[in-house]
Enzyme design. Structure first.
Site, short mmCIF file in Angstrom:
data_model
loop_
_atom_site.label_atom_id
_atom_site.label_comp_id
_atom_site.label_asym_id
_atom_site.label_seq_id
_atom_site.Cartn_x
_atom_site.Cartn_y
_atom_site.Cartn_z
N GLY A 254 0.76 -1.23 0.00
CA GLY A 254 0.00 0.00 0.00
C GLY A 254 0.79 1.29 0.00
O GLY A 254 0.21 2.36 -0.14
N GLU A 296 4.31 -6.46 1.33
CA GLU A 296 4.02 -6.86 -0.04
C GLU A 296 4.00 -5.66 -0.99
O GLU A 296 2.97 -5.30 -1.55
CB GLU A 296 2.68 -7.59 -0.09
N GLY A 298 4.07 -3.90 -4.24
CA GLY A 298 3.93 -4.18 -5.67
C GLY A 298 4.13 -2.90 -6.43
O GLY A 298 5.17 -2.65 -7.05
N ARG A 299 3.14 -2.01 -6.31
CA ARG A 299 3.19 -0.72 -6.99
C ARG A 299 4.49 0.02 -6.68
O ARG A 299 5.13 0.57 -7.57
CB ARG A 299 1.99 0.11 -6.55
N ARG A 336 -6.29 1.83 -16.18
CA ARG A 336 -6.45 2.43 -14.86
C ARG A 336 -7.38 3.64 -14.86
O ARG A 336 -8.14 3.85 -13.92
CB ARG A 336 -5.08 2.81 -14.27
N CYS A 367 -13.12 1.44 -28.62
CA CYS A 367 -14.46 1.99 -28.87
C CYS A 367 -15.28 2.05 -27.59
O CYS A 367 -16.28 1.33 -27.43
CB CYS A 367 -15.17 1.14 -29.93
#
Length: 437
Positions: A254, A296, A298-299, A336, A367
């Site tokens: 986070g 953890e 990630g980002r 995103r 589209c």
């Protein structure tokens, strides 16, 4: 005006030709050589981010504590090879991520298997591979793991995913909305105690501790300290009621990264130090043994190591409303914005030294009306065939890419020592129809 000393990141610069460079490599040249859309990853930045976590955690937390790269943020073989080389672990949430990690030679003994709906086949795959631990989400999964472990004659390590009921954006210690989650079991409802008691009584599994995750894009330590308060109190209650002392506390991920200039930079060392000091104080006050700590990221490992390059296809001006700059990618390679309005910083890579004095909407090719890269974005004056660079796209871009509208997925190029190499090849039209009968 965007200058070398006013870049979003220190691995970005502007060369003598006025082009954006990443890790010293000209992005316009990359677009010309490899085509667009193109994911570009800076290996040195990746390694730096992994080392920051590994070094900081080893500095403050007990021996055996470790960062686990969150595969959902970015998963392809080369990422696991780099993570293994840097000595960190990883978490996976599917058979596909597990298979990718194992096929890259990543040690199963450093893999943690997440997910709220693991299939029986995935559980078997994890047990047979010899993974370090399952992060158990629910009662049914606990019993499935027990059954499969028994069939294989092993005792499987498990962590229980506990919902602490924290809203990381309001810092409320108890938030009913957070109790209502598809992930984990809540302390507040009494179910966390029930699954802990059941795990301790279930054969073929060994409970090593607890996991929690409070959210994403958190810019300060306060929500993590709240999580520590709740989780250590829970651990003390379990010790008092069941006589069990947790060995491991996984605080999830986070920690935020800046996507736009107004986002603050997180002081990772200070954040982890504050968490450790608070955890140490709480354990002392509650007479708990200090657990090993897992995190953890990630980002915050992969996001700022990546950019995506596009080619401008057309410019559409609606007088009195807005200007659209349409590119050859979009929702298929960066969903995103369409999913949750995520903001990014962009620039015209071949005009990086020029003023960003236009406000535009960067439109994708799919589209869908909301298939945009972003709205109200500052950009240099863009023209057809210009190269657009969208920054901080290493997380949840390639990993969430799709073939919507039958668009082939983009290549991933890694940069190292001023040279580029293909880590994931570009899909072809033949790839897109490969499974059609």
């Amino acid at each position: 005006m965007l200058h070398d000393n006013n870049m979003l990141q220190d691995n970005h610069a502007i060369n003598a030709a006025g082009h954006l460079t990443v890790a010293g490599v000209d992005t316009v040249a990359l677009a010309e050589e490899y085509g667009t859309p193109l994911y570009v990853m800076d290996e040195a930045r990746l390694r730096r981010n992994m080392r920051r976590y590994a070094d900081t955690m080893s500095k403050y937390f007990p021996e055996g504590s470790m960062p686990l790269m969150a595969s959902k943020a970015l998963s392809f073989r080369e990422i696991y090879r780099i993570a293994d080389d840097e000595g960190i672990g990883a978490d996976v949430v599917s058979a596909g991520e597990l298979y990718t990690a194992l096929s890259a030679g990543f040690p199963a003994s450093k893999l943690y298997f997440h997910g709220s709906a693991k299939t029986l086949a995935e559980i078997r795959m994890g047990v047979e591979a010899g993974i370090a631990c399952f992060v158990v989400d629910n009662f049914e999964e606990l019993h499935r793991i027990s059954r499969v472990a028994g069939e294989h004659g092993v005792t499987q390590n498990v962590l229980l995913r506990i919902t602490p009921g924290i809203d990381p954006h309001t810092y409320e210690a108890v938030n009913t909305g957070r109790v209502d989650s598809k992930f984990g079991v809540a302390i507040e409802t009494g179910q966390a105690f029930e699954i802990t008691q059941e795990a301790l009584e279930t054969p073929n599994v060994r409970l090593i501790g607890f996991h929690c995750h409070i959210g994403s894009q958190i810019f300060e330590a306060a929500p993590f300290l709240d999580a520590v308060d709740i989780m250590t109190q829970y651990m003390a209650d379990i010790r008092d009621r069941l006589g069990y002392a947790a060995e491991v506390l996984n605080l999830g991920g986070g920690i935020a990264v800046p996507y736009v200039f107004r986002d603050p930079e997180v002081d990772l060392d200070a954040c982890i130090r504050d968490i450790c000091e608070h955890l140490t104080e709480r354990c002392k006050a509650l007479s708990l043994p200090m657990p090993k700590v897992l995190m953890e990221p990630g980002r915050s490992i992969v996001a700022d190591a990546g950019i995506t390059l596009y080619t401008v296809q057309n410019i559409k001006v609606i007088p009195g409303y807005k200007k659209y700059v349409a590119v050859d990618g979009g929702m298929t390679d960066n969903p995103r914005y369409a999913l949750y309005g995520a903001e990014h910083t962009a620039l015209v890579a071949n005009k990086a030294a020029e003023p960003q004095d236009e406000i535009v909407t960067i439109a994708g090719r799919c589209c869908e009306s909301d298939a945009l890269i972003g709205e109200n974005m500052a950009l240099q004056k863009a023209e057809v065939d210009d190269t657009i660079a969208v920054l901080v796209t290493g997380a949840y871009n390639y990993s969430m890419a799709s073939n919507y509208n039958r668009v082939p997925r983009s290549a991933v190029v890694m940069l190292k020592d001023g040279k580029a190499r293909v880590a994931v090849r570009r899909e072809t039209l033949e790839d897109v129809i490969a499974y059609d009968l």
